[in-house]
Write a protein that holds these residues in place. Sequence first.
Motif, PDB file in Angstrom:
ATOM      1  N   VAL C  11      24.708  48.217  12.411  1.00 14.85           N
ATOM      2  CA  VAL C  11      24.140  48.664  11.138  1.00 14.85           C
ATOM      3  C   VAL C  11      25.267  49.393  10.422  1.00 14.85           C
ATOM      4  CG1 VAL C  11      22.429  50.107   9.995  1.00 14.85           C
ATOM      5  CG2 VAL C  11      21.823  48.887  12.089  1.00 14.85           C
ATOM      6  N   GLY C  85      27.663  51.472  12.820  1.00 17.91           N
ATOM      7  CA  GLY C  85      27.009  51.996  14.005  1.00 17.91           C
ATOM      8  C   GLY C  85      26.609  50.875  14.941  1.00 17.91           C
ATOM      9  N   ASP C  92      18.610  48.742  16.889  1.00 18.01           N
ATOM     10  CA  ASP C  92      18.938  49.515  15.705  1.00 18.01           C
ATOM     11  C   ASP C  92      18.781  48.619  14.476  1.00 18.01           C
ATOM     12  OD1 ASP C  92      19.705  51.711  14.282  1.00 18.01           O
ATOM     13  OD2 ASP C  92      21.837  51.498  14.670  1.00 18.01           O
ATOM     14  N   SER C  93      18.357  49.216  13.377  1.00 15.90           N
ATOM     15  CA  SER C  93      18.240  48.447  12.139  1.00 15.90           C
ATOM     16  C   SER C  93      18.344  49.392  10.958  1.00 15.90           C
ATOM     17  CB  SER C  93      16.898  47.711  12.087  1.00 15.90           C
ATOM     18  OG  SER C  93      15.861  48.620  11.773  1.00 15.90           O
ATOM     19  N   ILE C  94      18.437  48.838   9.783  1.00 17.06           N
ATOM     20  CA  ILE C  94      18.487  49.654   8.563  1.00 17.06           C
ATOM     21  C   ILE C  94      17.222  50.504   8.458  1.00 17.06           C
ATOM     22  CG2 ILE C  94      18.345  49.533   6.041  1.00 17.06           C
ATOM     23  CD1 ILE C  94      20.354  47.280   6.089  1.00 17.06           C
ATOM     24  N   MET C  97      15.736  55.006  11.411  1.00 13.35           N
ATOM     25  CA  MET C  97      16.659  56.093  11.019  1.00 13.35           C
ATOM     26  C   MET C  97      17.358  56.642  12.254  1.00 13.35           C
ATOM     27  SD  MET C  97      16.460  55.981   7.897  1.00 13.35           S
ATOM     28  CE  MET C  97      17.338  57.430   7.315  1.00 13.35           C
TER      29      MET C  97
END
Lengths: 97, 97, 97, 97
Positions: C11, C85, C92-94, C97
Motif C-alpha cells: 500500500v 508499506g 493490508d489495503s488502502i 488504516m
Amino acid sequence: MSRLTKKLHCVADFCVIPIGVGPSLSKYIVETQKILNEAGLTHKLHAKGTNIEGDWSEVMEAIRKCNVRLHELGVPRINTTIHVGTRTDKEDSIEAM
Amino acid sequence: MSRLTKKLHCVADFCVIPIGVGPSLSKYIVETQKILNEAGLTHKLHAKGTNIEGDWSEVMEAIRKCNVRLHELGVPRINTTIHVGTRTDKEDSIEAM
Amino acid sequence: MSRLTKKLHCVADFCVIPIGVGPSLSKYIVETQKILNEAGLTHKLHAKGTNIEGDWSEVMEAIRKCNVRLHELGVPRINTTIHVGTRTDKEDSIEAM
Amino acid sequence: MSRLTKKLHCVADFCVIPIGVGPSLSKYIVETQKILNEAGLTHKLHAKGTNIEGDWSEVMEAIRKCNVRLHELGVPRINTTIHVGTRTDKEDSIEAM
C-alpha cells in the motif's frame, strides 16, 4: 515540567524543491546552505537532500527560513520533504548510523 | 517586517512511524489524532498519513507534540515523514488540489 | 520458489512533482490519474498525493509511466516521493488504516 | 519504440524502516547494503538513508528485494520512503548535485 514543552533532539533529512522556476536548482541549494550555516545546526549535504540535527523546533525553524528565503527569491511554489528521527533509547546523531 | 518572521501558511502531509514496538500502530494513530484536534488545525486522515494545514510553525509544533506523546507512551524510536507545500502565487488548502 | 521472486503486495502513497515548468500542476495530475486508471490498480487522490495499492512491481511500473508521460509532455525534471508499506502479519489495503 | 518502454535513469534516496521489531536497526541496514551490492547499482549510505542510481526498474527491484529480505528475517511490517529524481535536460548522477 511536561516533556511536551522540553527540547526534543532529532536527526533529520530534508529536501526543498522549488516549483515554477527553471530546472536548475543549484542557486537555491546555495541559499539554503547559507541559512543552515547561520542557524548553527550541524548539517551535511548529500545527493538528494541535507542531513541536519538539533532541537526539533530549531530544525523546523531553519527549514522554514529556507522556504521563506526561496519565496523571497521569486519561487512561487515549494515542496519540501522532511524525514525526522527521534529516539529515547540512546543518543542519536548524524554520525551514528 | 521581514517575511522571515511572518507567518507562512502550508499544506502538509505527515506520517509518524513508531519503531521498536509491535506492528499494530492504530492506538498511536488515535493519540496523534487527539493532539491534532487539540491543536485546532484542519487535518484529515488518509491511508498512509494525515493531511494538515496551517501556519508552518504551528503545524511543526503539532507534529512535534505527536512525537513527544508517543515517546511518553513508551515508543523508543520514531521516524516521521513530512511533505510540506507552500506557495505565494495563490491560496492553498487541503481542499484545493 | 524463493520469496524474492514472488509477488509483494504493498500500500503506497506517492507524489510526482514536475520541476522547471509553471507552478500550476493540475494538468499533470490529470495525466497521472489517467495512467493509474489504465494500470488497473486501486488508487485514491488526496491533497498531497495519491494512495495506491497492488503488487510492488506493478505499482512502481505505474509510477514510472507517470514520470515518462510527464517528460513526454515537456517536463525537464521530476521529483517523486513514494511511501510504501508492506506487511506479512496481516492483509493490508488502502481501506485498512 | 515508445519512451514508455525505454529505460529511465534515476537518482534516488531511500530508507527502509522495519516496524514491529526492536529499535536497533543496524543489522537490517547491513542486509540491505548486501542486496544493493549484489544488484550492482551505484549507492552510498548516509545518516538517514541510501542514495542509489540506475535504471528506474532496476532501482525499484533492488529496493523490493530489500523489503522481501527483511520480511524473511522476521520483520512483520516495513515502511519504505523513496525519493526519486529523473531529468531529461541533462545527465544526472549521485555525484552531480
